[in-house]
Design a protein around this motif. Structure first.
Motif, short mmCIF file in Angstrom:
data_model
loop_
_atom_site.label_atom_id
_atom_site.label_comp_id
_atom_site.label_asym_id
_atom_site.label_seq_id
_atom_site.Cartn_x
_atom_site.Cartn_y
_atom_site.Cartn_z
N UNK A 229 0.82 -1.21 0.00
CA UNK A 229 0.00 0.00 0.00
C UNK A 229 0.85 1.26 0.00
N UNK A 230 2.15 1.12 0.36
CA UNK A 230 3.04 2.27 0.40
C UNK A 230 2.85 3.10 1.65
N UNK A 231 3.89 3.83 2.01
CA UNK A 231 3.82 4.74 3.16
C UNK A 231 2.97 5.96 2.83
N UNK A 232 3.14 6.49 1.64
CA UNK A 232 2.38 7.64 1.19
C UNK A 232 0.96 7.19 0.84
N UNK A 233 -0.01 8.06 1.06
CA UNK A 233 -1.41 7.72 0.79
C UNK A 233 -1.60 7.21 -0.64
N UNK A 234 -2.25 6.07 -0.76
CA UNK A 234 -2.62 5.46 -2.05
C UNK A 234 -1.41 5.12 -2.92
N UNK A 235 -0.20 5.17 -2.39
CA UNK A 235 0.99 4.89 -3.19
C UNK A 235 1.20 3.38 -3.32
N UNK A 236 0.18 2.72 -3.82
CA UNK A 236 0.18 1.26 -3.87
C UNK A 236 0.99 0.74 -5.04
N UNK A 237 1.45 -0.50 -4.89
CA UNK A 237 2.19 -1.19 -5.95
C UNK A 237 1.65 -2.60 -6.09
N UNK A 238 1.49 -3.04 -7.31
CA UNK A 238 1.14 -4.42 -7.61
C UNK A 238 2.10 -4.87 -8.71
N UNK A 239 3.11 -5.62 -8.33
CA UNK A 239 4.22 -5.93 -9.22
C UNK A 239 4.36 -7.44 -9.39
N UNK A 240 4.51 -7.88 -10.63
CA UNK A 240 4.67 -9.30 -10.92
C UNK A 240 5.89 -9.47 -11.83
N UNK A 241 6.63 -10.55 -11.63
CA UNK A 241 7.80 -10.76 -12.47
C UNK A 241 8.08 -12.25 -12.64
N UNK A 242 8.87 -12.55 -13.66
CA UNK A 242 9.27 -13.93 -13.94
C UNK A 242 10.70 -13.94 -14.44
N UNK A 243 11.32 -15.10 -14.32
CA UNK A 243 12.69 -15.28 -14.80
C UNK A 243 12.85 -16.75 -15.20
N UNK A 244 13.30 -16.99 -16.42
CA UNK A 244 13.47 -18.36 -16.90
C UNK A 244 14.76 -18.43 -17.70
N UNK A 245 15.58 -19.42 -17.39
CA UNK A 245 16.82 -19.57 -18.16
C UNK A 245 17.10 -21.05 -18.43
N UNK A 246 17.60 -21.28 -19.64
CA UNK A 246 18.08 -22.60 -20.02
C UNK A 246 19.57 -22.52 -20.26
N UNK A 247 20.31 -23.48 -19.73
CA UNK A 247 21.78 -23.44 -19.81
C UNK A 247 22.31 -24.74 -20.39
#
Length: 731
Positions: A229-247
């Motif tokens: 929700x963040x410290x600042x009013x309404x300073x919300x974050x919704x973050x998604x990530x992925x990482x895929x590697x073939x070696x």
């Protein structure tokens, strides 16, 4: 006051058209065909006399340095990161490195975060991922919000302060940050980690690795989600990530194919607050504020920044013999997104066929036709290219020849998705369209030669060509072609096994960014960087100290003001310099106590600064504190228990270059407490780690960043005492 500020990413980062379907298919077909060919080639190799070089040794050698090189640097590896990796961004995790100052728009280290090194902002910090440029081509900035939880996939990072060595991407004017992603794992493993903390902050991560299958192939990946929700009013974050590697690992070959990226949705907290509000309501956020027809103050619930970015990298590292090795990489990055604003009492001029509903004041105080509307500013871009390096090493000579070619194509456009009582515009219409391209190519050769047993010489030559075209109403027609020659040289003298002295000189040139062109007549920048250092290394005490003198010609300094969408405005100053002394150390007091202090003392000045025809003489450069200090006290009463007190002091600094009293940011001293305890069960899990982090344990009310609106300061307050707690299960 403006109701929407800081479209830093908006004007600069994310702009270009979708690739045509045929072109997209062609790129992916080429990448996977090349990958298949390289795998086939690698399987045919039968050179038993050599061992495979790891990605660290082959790829990183083109962008990283060691103590044999006369360059000022610091390293941070996975084991240093893991104790504090609870969802905060990479800049926040780097906060305790020398000469580093970090900030967070939301106030708690999640969402939009920023970094400065030696007073130089993020546009001056050259960032590479596995040697591939990450800085946005147009703005030259780095937007960490597009890579949430990337720290969970970082093997190590190196921060070179000053110009550093030649690398790919935009020229370094403050520092170079080189990140290396996870190395391959020999054995199968998995990891689940979750954390929760203040402001409803949470991170959930799942990682896996198959280990080496048939001693050759590994598949590894990660999924993450961060919310706050963040410290600042309404300073919300919704973050998604992925990482895929073939070696693929062969006797002389290492091939890596990586796909990683993320999506972010953050409620805007870019406006900051004025001095009065800072004292009365520190968390107030004016973003999205408007007055409805009944006269009630309301906040638009979708005043958000939305963006998706996907990266594709293919690396082939080859060891031809004990002396020769090489690395070849191709890459492609796709980015698309927008930010959305409710504009209250907005003049309709420039928005296309929109019917005005009232008379409003423009920036000049004139009454003009206007209305309330909701707009989206879009960026849609493609960035692709190749990098390469060839290395030769024997007992006395270490030579690397390398380079890269990269192209950016960006489309910027705007939409009005709603306007009050207007029926003239169509949904999906664009009220502006512009397109820009940037091509960046460079070649370099650098060498370390052992002149005598104790003295070595370092030389580095780089040629860089940059072509930039833009056609926006803000920049005008731009068609610039820059040719830069960047020489570097230095000496490294080993007094004895414990003491080493070094001296280096580096030349750097840098082109303007997109926002600079909006200001009109703009010049490229030039920098001469001198570094003199001493390194001491013993079993219980390591010390790195150095003096630096960075002399600029036509430096594009931050003025402290923002344009109409919040991008920082810069202007050329004829002469300026940064002079400083840096020290960092590791002191092993006992088996249980370790101290890691660092500090920077500096003088950062504009010489004979002229602003709008008025000469202000020698003044302090904006956002450049003269004192920066950090310290980490580590206490490990047990092998499995680590307790750390992390301390950071940042001296006072000005938000403009004329030393206006109201533009001064006060100094601050912040303390964090980090505790971790690891259990190693005999079954099911290999490790269970419990981690706790209390930020700002003394509840200091401080401000780490701000800007000037004419003579009035606006601030980004940071959170008081807050916590994060996490659990990591490895199996």
């Amino acid at each position: 006051m403006k109701t929407s500020l800081k479209g830093i990413k908006v004007l600069s980062y994310k702009g270009s058209k979708f690739l045509k379907t045929r072109r997209t298919k062609s790129i992916f077909f080429t990448l996977f065909s090349l990958l298949y060919s390289l795998f086939s080639f690698a399987q045919e190799q039968e050179k038993d006399s050599t061992k495979v070089n790891s990605l660290d040794e082959v790829l990183v050698s083109a962008v990283r340095v060691t103590t044999k090189t006369p360059v000022t640097f610091s390293n941070l590896d996975k084991k240093d990161i893991k104790y504090r990796n609870l969802g905060q961004d990479i800049p926040i995790l780097m906060n305790y490195m020398p000469s580093v100052v970090t900030t967070s728009d939301a106030g708690n280290g999640m969402g939009y975060t920023g970094i400065r090194v030696r007073g130089s902002d993020a546009t001056r910090v050259n960032v590479t991922i596995n040697g591939i440029p990450y800085n946005d081509a147009e703005s030259q900035g780095t937007f960490w919000v597009n890579m949430p939880d990337f720290a969970s996939s970082v093997e190590s990072l190196q921060l070179q302060r000053g110009v550093g060595t030649s690398t790919n991407g935009s020229g370094a004017f403050g520092a170079s940050l080189n990140m290396l992603t996870d190395n391959y794992a020999s054995k199968a493993n998995g990891e689940i980690s979750s954390s929760y903390g203040s402001f409803n902050s949470q991170k959930n991560t799942v990682k896996f690795s198959t280990g080496l299958l048939n001693d050759h192939f590994e598949l590894a990946g990660r999924l993450s989600r961060i919310k706050s929700d963040g410290y600042v009013d309404r300073a919300s974050s919704d973050l998604k990530s992925y990482f895929l590697q073939g070696t693929y690992v062969g006797k002389t070959t290492l091939i890596k194919a990586l796909v990683f990226g993320g999506t972010e949705k953050t409620y805007q907290s870019w406006n900051g607050i004025d001095a009065e509000t800072l004292n009365s309501n520190r968390t107030f956020n004016s973003a999205g504020m408007y007055t409805d027809e009944a006269g009630n103050i309301r906040f638009y619930d979708n005043e958000t920044d939305n963006y998706q970015q996907d990266h594709y990298q293919l690396h082939w590292s080859e060891s031809f013999s004990d002396k020769w090795s090489s690395n070849l990489a191709v890459h492609y990055t796709k980015g698309k997104g927008y930010y959305e604003n409710y504009k209250y009492d907005e003049p309709v001029a420039g928005y296309g066929p929109i019917e005005p509903t009232k008379m409003v004041e423009n920036d000049n105080g004139e009454l003009v036709p206007g209305t309330d509307l909701i707009r989206q500013k879009w960026l849609d871009n493609d960035f692709y290219g190749t990098t390469f390096s060839v290395k030769y090493k024997d007992e006395k000579l270490d030579v690397i020849f390398g380079g890269g070619w990269n192209k950016y194509e960006g489309d910027h456009f705007g939409k009005v998705i709603w306007a009050r009582n207007s029926a003239q515009s169509e949904l999906g219409d664009h009220y502006y369209d512009d397109f820009s391209t940037k091509t960046d190519g460079n070649i370099f050769a650098k060498a370390n030669y052992q002149v005598t047993e104790k003295l070595s010489f370092y030389g580095d030559l780089q040629y860089r060509n940059v072509k930039y075209k833009s056609n926006s109403a803000d920049t005008g027609l731009v068609d610039d072609n820059f040719n830069f020659f960047n020489p570097k040289a230095g000496l490294n003298y080993e007094i004895n096994q414990k003491n080493t002295l070094y001296f280096s000189y580096a030349r750097a040139n840098r082109e303007p960014n997109r926002t600079d062109y909006e200001g009109g007549n703009v010049k490229p920048e030039k920098l001469n960087d001198f570094e003199l250092g001493w390194r001491f290394n013993s079993e219980k005490f390591q010390l790195n100290s150095n003096f630096y003198y960075m002399a600029y010609k036509d430096q594009l300094i931050l003025t402290g003001t923002l344009d109409d969408v919040g991008a920082p405005i810069r202007s050329n100053t004829d002469k300026s310099y940064r002079l400083g002394f840096e020290v960092d150390a590791t002191i092993k007091l006992s088996e249980k106590f370790i101290l890691r202090p660092n500090f920077t003392l500096s003088s950062n000045k504009n010489v004979d600064l002229a602003v709008e025809g008025q000469n202000y003489g020698t003044t302090k450069i904006a956002y450049s504190p003269e004192v920066i200090a950090g310290n980490i006290i580590v206490y490990s009463p047990l092998e499995s228990l680590h307790i750390s007190l992390l301390q950071k002091y940042v001296g006072e600094q000005y938000m403009n270059n004329i030393e206006l009293a109201s533009a001064k940011l006060a100094d601050y001293f912040v303390n964090d407490l980090n505790v971790s305890y690891e259990i190693k069960p005999k079954s099911v899990f290999k490790s269970i780690m419990i981690t706790g982090l209390v930020n700002n344990i003394l509840d200091k009310k401080y401000v780490s960043n701000g800007y000037m609106w004419d003579v009035y300061p606006y601030y980004y307050p940071q959170a008081g005492i807050n916590f994060l707690a996490g659990l990591t299960l490895k199996f």
